[in-house]
Enzyme design. Structure first.
Site, short mmCIF file in Angstrom:
data_model
loop_
_atom_site.label_atom_id
_atom_site.label_comp_id
_atom_site.label_asym_id
_atom_site.label_seq_id
_atom_site.Cartn_x
_atom_site.Cartn_y
_atom_site.Cartn_z
N GLN A 223 45.24 68.40 4.16
CA GLN A 223 44.39 69.48 3.68
C GLN A 223 43.24 69.75 4.65
OE1 GLN A 223 44.97 67.43 -0.63
NE2 GLN A 223 43.28 68.87 -0.57
N ARG A 372 41.84 67.14 -7.46
CA ARG A 372 41.57 68.47 -7.98
C ARG A 372 40.21 68.53 -8.68
NH1 ARG A 372 46.14 72.69 -10.16
NH2 ARG A 372 44.83 74.50 -9.85
N CYS A 373 39.23 67.92 -8.06
CA CYS A 373 37.88 68.08 -8.57
C CYS A 373 36.93 67.79 -7.43
CB CYS A 373 37.61 67.19 -9.77
SG CYS A 373 36.98 65.56 -9.41
#
Ligand code: FES
Ligand code: FES
Lengths: 788, 163
Positions: A223, A372-373
């Site tokens: 990512q 995802r945070c």
């Protein structure tokens, strides 16, 4: 509400245009790491430890090397010759690439087998003989700090026990005092278990070193390609890999969710292998390796919430024990070892708070990824939202009313939170009202009362969360010292079409569409005429990547500002073409015109052409711009989620009847994509709430390391999600946008937990930790019955 | 390792090859034939990323030996529609935003082809159960369900037009 400035053809902000990237995926032409095949391709398979904690007495490669097609077996001893057997983690701890003497968790990489074929590499891995001497593993983090606990990291200078660090924020004394004197104090130990991101594509790499050009190219499931390039240069600089000779390519990524931010040991081994052998080496993690290595959450939080007897919140205190496994490999900003956990005071207005955390080593896999945070926001929100509901139950007040009475008011923004954040904007009351109206809250309350009278279990759960995303301002936010800005580079070609490149990397978020829409909004060039390129460090501008909902807040802002730079240049060109002075030129999406004479105009395409063909004297030719955006603050997306469940008393079965999610993520670039992101995040929220959790036995064996027993929700477990929006633009973001994709993952688990606990509350149950499975509910019900 | 000759039709083309007895069909398709649209997401037959059509039925190619496919007729995502066109399911996934990262998408679509063949007019519940052998971590399934619904409608229209 947001009003579109552009036509549907131009497709700027607010248009639900269809995604530009879809075609290749729909036709099987996506290019994921495992799809790359390079000339002379070799394959690597890792040998992994069956024990959680053991001495390695010997590794015998012979039988493996005797297999036709096995080229090499690489051990920690081999890497030690190059001083490559350890690497730094992103948070200044150290992690083994391959061990020389001890394994610290089950499934840790022990050595690597390189072969000409995937199957042969597996044969080789099975033929390697490792002699272990197992030791008693520390599995329970609460025992890690016992006096007689073995010291897990004697390799670290000055490390005398198994504590990694202590962190705290807020005023302990004052918070304790308010709690001691409060009318009502609710307390709970809340555990958020280890879970895994479980993207459907696992991790992997294909590393290729060309001995002639000395160039290393790595296709990598990452990512953050630029950050990885720099890390590789730092880790392997001493063997001659220098940053200009390293090219990281993050091709199509099959879901990231934070799990593709860290540097995994096998990446480094594959790079070492190609460096030594001179042929491309591919490593693709299998699913069990994926689920057992790396993790998110694993916070044990002791919470206390104090209030007046009618429910005005006065103080919140939370003391956390964090299980990091054998090394702290969290990918957090360096000044934030616990990430943004201090957002734990929530959406409520009160003065006193204190948060502290002790991080410990155990014999488990490292990780601590921001799943995802935005770095531990999920943990923070779960803590406060469970406690607010607990308070409501304690004083017998409707949890919606309790929230309304405590919300930070619209007029209070920017709001300084007790633990030091400056919330940018929000309208919490309007958002919760909208959610209540959409689900029909009052009707459900009535239905619940009727059902309860009949002895049936029905629950309504609310979560009104505030997130903190978009890291971040360079004065506070860096990873390994690199400031967390992000970048955009735009090239408008002579024919008025454009190519834009970014330092971020989409993993399904749809950047090829949404970035084009931002540029369409700012330049008036149709989004279909704009190509978006990301993920190749040889071509993209430097950026810190995509995670923590930072792409829109940082790179999206960079795109807008770079486009505005172009617009300013275009104004000079337009003035030249229209033979007026620059002050007489005005801009309206897609064209420049003469003030007071709108018929005299030049389109952005005319101007782009002139930038290459008819350049005003003294002006630099070309029509390109770059911007590196350093955000002035973070953004604070928020939302109100409501869940309705029914529970069967006899079996503990839970039926999620409705789930409504209202999100306020500021201005919206593409409503279709935002809605899709919310749907996906909600399913990743029900997952830990009801299904997922990595379990260990006393010896440190993972009990559910495959998709057969680690239950990723299917379409059957996933409810039909209902979504909606309120819009409070971010005042400091150039587009007024905030970032959205993580809100649902953060907001759904407490809403679901609150609903289930509300359902079983008449039986005397006051709290359940997630995942709340039917078995857990059933056991809690039996325990209550036994008491009675 | 014993080698076996196999012949099968893949996306309309006949293929003959010598393969190891242990070679999984998904690897044969991906590595030997270089068709990488069929994906691998697990090692326990749970995710469905590898779903193909074998003699018209959806099959998880990660749990099927290549030798067993001798004589079979196989369709992968690459062969679902002629180059440059969309099968109604491909079109519907695009229209309804039924994909994010795209990794599960080929498997989801191939599974849905079979689902709609056996049940041309499924309810939402039937669709959800029908694709429950395929995992998607990105979309939350709402839009996948809508995609299958749109395709069912389109295919019914097409069918009507041809009779
Ligand atoms: S790869 Fe997961 S089911 Fe085939
Ligand atoms: S779209 Fe990513 S797994 Fe389904």
């Amino acid at each position: 509400m947001f009003k579109c400035k552009t036509s549907a053809e131009v497709g700027g902000m607010g248009h639900s245009v269809k995604r530009k990237e879809d075609a290749r995926f729909l036709h099987g032409k996506g290019n994921y790491v495992d799809d790359t095949k390079l000339p002379g391709q070799l394959h690597m398979v890792m040998v992994r430890s069956p024990y959680a904690y053991a001495k390695i007495k010997s590794i015998n490669k012979e039988k493996a090397l005797a297999i036709d097609g096995v080229l090499a077996v690489i051990t920690g001893e081999d890497l030690a010759q190059y001083n490559l057997h350890w690497m730094p983690t992103l948070l200044s701890d150290t992690q083994m690439v391959l061990p020389t003497d001890t394994v610290m968790h089950q499934s840790q990489e022990v050595c690597a087998v390189i072969a000409t074929d995937r199957y042969v590499a597996v044969d080789g891995a099975e033929a390697v003989e490792v002699d272990y001497e197992p030791m008693q593993a520390i599995v329970d983090p609460f025992k890690a700090l016992d006096d007689d606990a073995p010291l897990l990291r004697p390799d670290k200078e000055g490390q005398e026990d198994n504590q990694i660090y202590h962190w705290e924020r807020g005023d302990r004394a004052k918070t304790d005092e308010v709690i001691a004197n409060a009318d009502v104090v609710v307390k709970e130990r809340i555990y958020l278990p280890r879970i895994h991101v479980a993207s459907i594509e696992t991790c992997g790499c294909n590393a290729s070193y060309d001995k002639d050009t000395q160039k290393l190219t790595v296709y990598l499931t990452t990512q953050a390609p630029h950050a990885i390039r720099t890390v590789v240069a730092l880790v392997a600089g001493h063997v001659g890999l220098s940053e200009e000779k390293i090219r990281i390519i993050s091709p199509d990524i099959g879901g990231g969710f934070g799990g593709k931010v860290p540097v995994y040991p096998a990446y480094v081994v594959a790079i070492a292998a190609t460096f030594l052998i001179g042929k491309p080496v591919k490593w693709i993690e299998d699913r069990s390796e994926n689920l057992v290595n790396g993790f998110a959450r694993d916070y044990h939080m002791d919470c206390e919430l104090a209030a007046t007897k009618d429910g005005k919140i006065q103080a919140f205190k939370v003391s956390t024990l964090a299980d990091h496994g054998y090394t702290d490999s969290s990918a957090n900003p360096s000044k934030y070892p616990t990430g943004m956990f201090s957002i734990c005071t929530g959406s409520y207005d009160y003065e006193h708070a204190f948060a502290e955390l002790d991080a410990v080593y155990t014999n488990k896999a490292p990780g601590g990824v921001a799943y995802r945070c935005s770095f531990r926001v999920t943990e923070a929100v779960h803590a406060i939202e469970r406690m607010v509901d607990k308070l409501a139950a304690e004083i017998d007040k409707d949890p919606a009313l309790l929230r309304f009475e405590n919300f930070i008011k619209k007029e209070q923004f920017p709001y300084e939170s007790p633990l030091g954040w400056s919330y940018d904007s929000g309208d919490y009351k309007a958002t919760l009202e909208k959610a209540m109206e959409m689900i029909g809250y009052d009707d459900y309350k009535k239905e619940q009362a009727e059902k309860r009278a009949q002895g049936k279990l029905m629950g309504i759960g609310i979560c009104t969360f505030t997130e903190v995303v978009g890291a971040g301002p360079s004065k506070d936010f860096d990873i390994l010292g690199i400031a967390m800005f992000d970048s955009a580079e735009i090239r408008v070609h002579p024919t008025g079409k454009a190519l834009a490149r970014f330092g971020t990397k989409s993993q399904g978020q749809g950047h090829e569409t949404t970035y084009a829409q931002i540029l369409a909004e700012e330049l008036g060039i149709p989004y279909t005429d704009i190509e978006i390129d990301e993920g190749d460090t040889d071509t993209a501008p430097y950026g810190l990547g995509t995670y923590a909902s930072r792409s829109t807040p940082t790179a999206g802002a960079a795109a807008a500002i770079a486009a505005r730079k172009l617009r300013d240049k275009g104004k000079k060109i337009a003035a030249h073409l229209l033979e007026v002075s620059e002050e007489d030129i005005e801009w309206e999406v897609g064209k420049y015109f003469v003030k007071g004479a709108p018929e005299k105009s030049k389109t952005i395409q005319d101007v782009a052409f002139a930038a290459y063909t008819n350049i005003p004297p003294g002006l630099e030719p070309g029509f390109e711009a770059t911007h590196y955006y350093d955000p002035p603050n973070l953004t604070f997306p928020n939302g109100a989620y409501i869940c309705v469940v029914e529970v069967e008393e006899e079996t503990g079965a839970i039926d999620v009847k409705r789930f409504v999610a209202i999100d306020d993520c500021g201005n919206i670039i593409n409503p279709m994509i935002v809605e899709g992101q919310v749907h996906g995040g909600l399913t990743q929220g029900i997952a830990p709430a009801m299904y997922e959790g990595i379990e260990y036995d006393d010896e440190g064996n993972v009990l559910n390391g495959t998709l057969m027993d680690y239950l990723v929700p299917t379409a059957v477990e996933s409810p039909h999600w209902e979504t909606g929006h309120t819009i409070t633009p971010s005042p400091h973001h150039p587009l007024g946008a905030k970032g959205v994709a993580e809100s649902p993952t953060v907001g759904a688990p407490p809403a679901i937990a609150n609903a289930i606990i509300d359902a079983v509350a008449p039986l005397g149950i006051k709290h359940l930790d997630i995942p709340i499975t039917p078995a857990k509910v059933w056991e809690a019900i039996q325990a209550q019955k036994a008491k009675a | 390792m014993a080698k076996h000759e196999v012949t099968m039709t893949i996306n309309g083309q006949s293929v003959t090859a010598e393969v190891d007895s242990r070679l999984l069909l998904v690897h044969f398709i991906r590595e030997n034939l270089d068709m990488t649209g069929t994906h691998i997401g697990c090692d326990t037959s749970n995710c469905g990323a590898c779903t193909i059509l074998l003699d018209g039925k959806s099959v998880k190619a990660c749990t099927y030996l290549t030798v067993r496919a001798d004589g079979a007729e196989i369709t992968t995502i690459e062969g679902l529609a002629p180059e440059g066109t969309n099968h109604p399911l491909q079109q519907a996934f695009h229209d309804q935003h039924g994909l994010h990262c795209g990794f599960c998408t080929p498997g989801m679509i191939m599974r849905s082809v079979d689902l709609l063949k056996n049940n041309p007019n499924p309810t939402e519940e039937e669709i959800r159960w029908g694709i429950s052998g395929n995992l998607c971590r990105c979309t939350g399934y709402n839009n996948i369900v809508k995609s299958v619904q749109q395709a069912a409608k389109e295919m019914a229209k097409e069918k009507e037009a041809t009779v």
